[in-house]
Design a protein around this motif. Structure first.
Motif, PDB file in Angstrom:
ATOM      1  N   GLU A 243      -9.703  -6.913  -2.057  1.00 44.19           N
ATOM      2  CA  GLU A 243     -11.163  -6.860  -1.949  1.00 44.19           C
ATOM      3  C   GLU A 243     -11.690  -5.587  -1.289  1.00 44.19           C
ATOM      4  OE1 GLU A 243     -12.130 -10.457   0.109  1.00 44.19           O
ATOM      5  OE2 GLU A 243     -11.909 -11.717  -1.697  1.00 44.19           O
ATOM      6  N   LEU A 244     -10.836  -4.857  -0.563  1.00 39.00           N
ATOM      7  CA  LEU A 244     -11.329  -3.700   0.197  1.00 39.00           C
ATOM      8  C   LEU A 244     -12.011  -2.628  -0.660  1.00 39.00           C
ATOM      9  CD1 LEU A 244      -8.631  -3.188   2.982  1.00 39.00           C
ATOM     10  CD2 LEU A 244     -10.933  -4.139   3.195  1.00 39.00           C
ATOM     11  N   PRO A 245     -11.477  -2.284  -1.837  1.00 39.91           N
ATOM     12  CA  PRO A 245     -12.168  -1.261  -2.632  1.00 39.91           C
ATOM     13  C   PRO A 245     -13.616  -1.626  -2.956  1.00 39.91           C
ATOM     14  CG  PRO A 245      -9.934  -1.519  -3.420  1.00 39.91           C
ATOM     15  CD  PRO A 245     -10.163  -2.638  -2.438  1.00 39.91           C
ATOM     16  N   SER A 246     -13.902  -2.913  -3.154  1.00 40.92           N
ATOM     17  CA  SER A 246     -15.284  -3.316  -3.458  1.00 40.92           C
ATOM     18  C   SER A 246     -16.185  -3.202  -2.230  1.00 40.92           C
ATOM     19  CB  SER A 246     -15.313  -4.749  -4.004  1.00 40.92           C
ATOM     20  OG  SER A 246     -14.874  -5.662  -3.025  1.00 40.92           O
ATOM     21  N   ALA A 247     -15.577  -3.027  -1.034  1.00 38.97           N
ATOM     22  CA  ALA A 247     -16.351  -2.804   0.195  1.00 38.97           C
ATOM     23  C   ALA A 247     -16.512  -1.312   0.485  1.00 38.97           C
ATOM     24  CB  ALA A 247     -15.670  -3.495   1.373  1.00 38.97           C
ATOM     25  N   GLY A 248     -16.139  -0.468  -0.493  1.00 38.25           N
ATOM     26  CA  GLY A 248     -16.333   0.974  -0.350  1.00 38.25           C
ATOM     27  C   GLY A 248     -15.140   1.713   0.233  1.00 38.25           C
ATOM     28  N   ILE A 249     -14.030   1.012   0.432  1.00 34.00           N
ATOM     29  CA  ILE A 249     -12.850   1.652   1.015  1.00 34.00           C
ATOM     30  C   ILE A 249     -12.117   2.426  -0.077  1.00 34.00           C
ATOM     31  CG2 ILE A 249     -10.747   1.305   2.368  1.00 34.00           C
ATOM     32  CD1 ILE A 249     -13.406   0.299   3.688  1.00 34.00           C
ATOM     33  N   CYS A 250     -11.965   3.734   0.126  1.00 33.26           N
ATOM     34  CA  CYS A 250     -11.281   4.555  -0.885  1.00 33.26           C
ATOM     35  C   CYS A 250      -9.807   4.753  -0.548  1.00 33.26           C
ATOM     36  CB  CYS A 250     -11.969   5.897  -1.053  1.00 33.26           C
ATOM     37  SG  CYS A 250     -11.912   6.975   0.396  1.00 33.26           S
ATOM     38  N   ARG A 251      -9.471   4.800   0.753  1.00 31.86           N
ATOM     39  CA  ARG A 251      -8.078   4.999   1.165  1.00 31.86           C
ATOM     40  C   ARG A 251      -7.831   4.364   2.517  1.00 31.86           C
ATOM     41  NH1 ARG A 251      -9.171  10.176  -1.196  1.00 31.86           N
ATOM     42  NH2 ARG A 251      -8.186  10.200  -3.238  1.00 31.86           N
ATOM     43  N   VAL A 252      -6.563   3.940   2.715  1.00 32.28           N
ATOM     44  CA  VAL A 252      -6.112   3.392   3.992  1.00 32.28           C
ATOM     45  C   VAL A 252      -4.729   3.962   4.276  1.00 32.28           C
ATOM     46  CG1 VAL A 252      -5.332   1.303   5.193  1.00 32.28           C
ATOM     47  CG2 VAL A 252      -7.387   1.209   3.779  1.00 32.28           C
ATOM     48  N   VAL A 253      -4.487   4.347   5.527  1.00 34.23           N
ATOM     49  CA  VAL A 253      -3.136   4.698   5.958  1.00 34.23           C
ATOM     50  C   VAL A 253      -2.636   3.587   6.877  1.00 34.23           C
ATOM     51  CG1 VAL A 253      -1.688   6.306   7.250  1.00 34.23           C
ATOM     52  CG2 VAL A 253      -3.454   7.183   5.724  1.00 34.23           C
ATOM     53  N   ASN A 254      -1.601   2.897   6.428  1.00 36.41           N
ATOM     54  CA  ASN A 254      -0.941   1.879   7.234  1.00 36.41           C
ATOM     55  C   ASN A 254       0.040   2.572   8.167  1.00 36.41           C
ATOM     56  OD1 ASN A 254      -1.440  -0.886   7.171  1.00 36.41           O
ATOM     57  ND2 ASN A 254      -0.484  -1.138   5.163  1.00 36.41           N
ATOM     58  N   CYS A 255      -0.037   2.276   9.446  1.00 40.12           N
ATOM     59  CA  CYS A 255       0.834   2.927  10.424  1.00 40.12           C
ATOM     60  C   CYS A 255       1.958   2.003  10.852  1.00 40.12           C
ATOM     61  CB  CYS A 255       0.023   3.361  11.638  1.00 40.12           C
ATOM     62  SG  CYS A 255      -1.192   4.617  11.225  1.00 40.12           S
TER      63      CYS A 255
END
Length: 256
Positions: free
Chosen positions: A27-39
């Motif tokens: 669902e994150l892309p539909s909230a405007g999230i384009c990229r995530v870095v998991n640490c």
């Protein structure tokens, strides 16, 4: 509704996402999230983060040993980290650094494991993602010694320290903590910091911004941090998001 949001620091391998992880990530892309870095926090975490990055185009990961886990690091951990760093979705070495608040690993071991990973980052020409909690002096000393590129995440130091970080060419990550009532130093840093040295993060599932403080955090809540900082800086929220995403793409070498 905002878009082009880059969350530079997340922990989706945390057990607090175990019941609904795939739903949240879908669902994150539909909230405007384009990229995530998991640490990552240890070698097992590296594996989980790599698997997530393979499943979702917009997710990348950083491979590293967190200071909490430093005492448990195996003698050959650097060689094993190198294997993860060869993954095409691995964009940094992290989360690495020093934590003198909890002291879950002896400080001499924390420093040794941190230093070895800084050397590896320079060898592989990868940026680092730094954890620094109540260890400002030792952290800054090692950063000055090795001069890596990268981010000091969840920055809790003073404006004076922020100036030193910027002088090194590094970036500062701010997240939900800047919205907290008692967040004097992060607010001062958010007001001072050159915008071309700022990135946004969640540190999810931790550090949810106001008005969700105390609840599970995820990348969709980064907008509250952006709104807070944009008010401090008197610039439109989307402009701030665009700038910080450009900064993150530059740090991690993401051009697509």
């Amino acid at each position: 509704m905002y878009n082009n949001i880059f969350d530079t620091h997340a922990h989706y391998d945390d057990e607090r996402f175990s019941d609904d992880l795939l739903t949240v990530l879908a669902e994150l892309p539909s909230a405007g999230i384009c990229r995530v870095v998991n640490c990552s926090t240890d070698l097992n975490s590296c594996e989980k983060c790599a698997e997530m990055a393979e499943k979702f185009d917009y997710i990348y990961f950083a491979a590293g040993i967190h200071p909490h886990e430093a005492e448990e690091a195996q003698t050959d951990f650097i060689e094993k980290l190198k294997c993860f760093c060869r993954h095409n979705k691995c964009v940094a070495i992290g989360e690495i650094g020093l934590d003198y608040h909890y002291d879950l690993s002896p400080r001499d071991i924390q420093k040794d494991v941190f230093e070895k990973q800084l050397i590896l980052a320079n060898e592989l020409k990868l940026p680092v993602i730094i954890h620094d909690r109540e260890a400002h002096e030792d952290t800054l000393s090692l950063l000055k010694k090795y001069k890596p590129s990268g981010i000091v995440h969840c920055f809790s130091g003073s404006v004076e320290m922020a100036k030193e970080i910027v002088k090194l060419g590094m970036y500062i990550g701010l997240g939900g903590a800047v919205t907290f009532k008692n967040a004097k130093k992060p607010v001062e840093v958010a007001q001072f910091l050159p915008l071309d040295k700022l990135v946004l993060e969640t540190d999810c599932p931790y550090m949810s911004p106001v008005p969700y403080r105390g609840k599970r955090n995820d990348s969709s809540l980064i907008k509250y941090t952006a709104e807070f900082i944009s008010q401090l800086r008197n610039i439109p929220v989307q402009e701030l998001l665009n700038i910080t995403t450009d900064n993150a793409n530059k740090i991690f070498g993401i051009n697509e």
